[in-house]
Design an enzyme around this catalytic site. Structure first.
Site, mmCIF file in Angstrom:
data_model
loop_
_atom_site.group_PDB
_atom_site.id
_atom_site.type_symbol
_atom_site.label_atom_id
_atom_site.label_comp_id
_atom_site.label_asym_id
_atom_site.label_seq_id
_atom_site.Cartn_x
_atom_site.Cartn_y
_atom_site.Cartn_z
ATOM 1 N N ASP A 1 2.985 -0.153 -14.032
ATOM 2 C CA ASP A 1 3.555 -0.886 -12.891
ATOM 3 C C ASP A 1 3.917 -2.316 -13.281
ATOM 4 O OD1 ASP A 1 2.743 1.446 -11.757
ATOM 5 O OD2 ASP A 1 1.109 0.578 -10.587
ATOM 6 N N GLY B 1 0.799 -1.227 0.000
ATOM 7 C CA GLY B 1 0.000 0.000 0.000
ATOM 8 C C GLY B 1 0.829 1.273 0.000
ATOM 9 N N TYR C 1 -8.733 8.193 -8.385
ATOM 10 C CA TYR C 1 -7.965 7.787 -9.576
ATOM 11 C C TYR C 1 -8.919 7.673 -10.771
ATOM 12 C CZ TYR C 1 -4.647 4.895 -12.298
ATOM 13 O OH TYR C 1 -3.803 4.396 -13.261
ATOM 14 N N SER D 1 1.417 -4.728 -5.557
ATOM 15 C CA SER D 1 0.424 -5.578 -6.232
ATOM 16 C C SER D 1 0.928 -6.034 -7.602
ATOM 17 C CB SER D 1 -0.921 -4.860 -6.353
ATOM 18 O OG SER D 1 -0.745 -3.593 -6.910
#
Ligand code: GLA
Length: 396
Positions: free
Chosen positions: A179, A123, A229, A129
């Site tokens: 990512d 986080g 977001y 993730s």
């Protein structure tokens, strides 16, 4: 945990012997510049970290996927034939989302036992993730190829896309590709200059000339981050729709130059939408200039562009907040800091700073103390190196 120790843990949990155990890893990332540009078909410049997810894997003869982690005392057991059932899991949903997307893409998955070990802070905006998704995709795809006698290398760009789809469709976070791409394709001591329109990329050598990349974590609990977001994404879509009336060939904001934006910006009546679009288009320019600066060995220019990027994310895109702004402000007061900005989605998470090696200790002490005075929160600092992307760890 060391690989040997991890294998021992695996046997304690799942039984059997160490023979035939496979080990895969994939890293977190830091984005050096190019924020909120990926889902707008723009450029980004992330680098893979040495903080990573490691997964020990062993195929099974049935269709169950079992998940365990070194820092959790519960386990998850799922069937590959009913993957829709596990979307609400608090832990395990990223992995099972990846399994689901791999199956949908035609991979002949086999059941397996998996043990996870993470060193990417959760986080914190360093893509823990994506690290889990890419490591899982690589492990599952490798085991399924082998079990079915398919002699093919796993395509890492494909694994990045599977990871992003899992996050979009299964976990419900509408992220871009940056990512997962950085986690899959990173290279030691290089940044990835990625064009998110078509995923063409270049590995840019990171010659930091006696400087370190220091990551500072606000340790702020992020709330509403994913709804904000998504709100930014839809504001960008609105802006694009308006600009397309005069630039019909543009398929994304990444297709529009700053010069075109200046010419047509008044068509965007809503000030918020105009500001969002200005950030994306100017940030895209900054990424290109940053890459030039790196090739020209001009670290000072790179640092200036980082600072401009932060200011734009603060004033135009409005995704920073008091914690990230305080960390950057205090960082820039320290002698030996070349540049500093928020990294990742924002609304909390981390900043990235380029700091002369001899100033790193001073940086951590002073920025940490001032941040605590001003926000009441304790920051964490990581001087992580730039590492490689996802791969299997083959041991002698
Ligand atoms: C998050 C998302 C990425 C990207 C960044 C902002 O990290 O997962 O896809 O949009 O935010 O640049």
């Amino acid at each position: 945990m060391e690989v040997q120790e991890l294998k021992k843990r695996f046997i304690e949990i799942y039984g059997g012997t160490e023979e035939g155990l496979r080990v895969f890893e994939s890293p977190g990332r830091v984005n050096l510049i190019g924020e909120h540009t990926d889902y707008n078909g723009g450029f980004v410049l992330p680098a893979a970290l040495t903080m990573k997810t490691t997964v020990v894997a062993r195929p099974r003869t049935d269709r169950r996927v079992n998940l365990a982690a070194t820092d959790l005392d519960f386990r998850v057991s799922a069937s590959l034939d009913s993957l829709d059932e596990y979307k609400d899991l608090k832990w395990g949903n990223y992995q099972l989302g990846v399994a689901d997307e791999l199956q949908k893409a035609g991979y002949p998955l086999v059941g397996c036992d998996l043990l996870y070990d993470d060193t990417v802070p959760h986080g914190g905006g360093l893509s823990s993730s994506a690290a889990i998704e890419v490591a899982t995709a690589l492990a599952l795809a490798t085991l399924s190829y082998e079990a079915n006698g398919i002699k093919k290398e796993v395509d890492m760009i494909e694994m990045a896309k599977i990871g992003q789809k899992a996050e979009n469709n299964y976990v419900g976070v509408n992220c871009g590709i940056m990512d997962q791409f950085a986690s899959a394709m990173g290279r030691k001591n290089h940044a990835i200059f990625l064009d998110c329109r078509d995923l063409s990329y270049k590995l840019v050598p990171l010659n930091l000339k006696g400087c370190k990349i220091v990551i500072s974590n606000t340790n702020k609990k992020r709330s509403l981050a994913s709804s904000k977001y998504n709100e930014r994404r839809s504001e960008c879509e609105k802006g694009l729709k308006i600009l397309k009336t005069v630039l019909p060939q543009a398929t994304c904001l990444g297709d529009i130059t700053y010069e075109q934006f200046t010419r047509y910006k008044d068509l965007i009546e809503n000030e918020t939408v105009r500001k969002r679009v200005e950030h994306v288009i100017s940030e895209n320019d900054r990424v290109k200039k940053s890459v030039e600066a790196l090739y020209e060995d001009d670290l000072a220019e790179f640092g200036r562009l980082m600072i401009q990027s932060h200011n734009s994310l603060r004033d135009l895109y409005e995704v920073t907040g008091i914690e990230l702004d305080t960390l950057v402000e205090e960082a820039l007061k320290i002698e030996g800091v070349i540049g500093s900005r928020m990294t990742g989605a924002g609304f909390g998470g981390c900043t990235v700073s380029i700091v002369k090696e001899e100033a790193v200790d001073d940086f951590i002490e002073k920025v940490g103390a001032k941040y605590f005075d001003r926000t009441g929160l304790k920051a964490s600092f990581y001087a992580s190196e730039v590492g490689d992307g996802g791969k299997e760890i083959k041991q002698a």
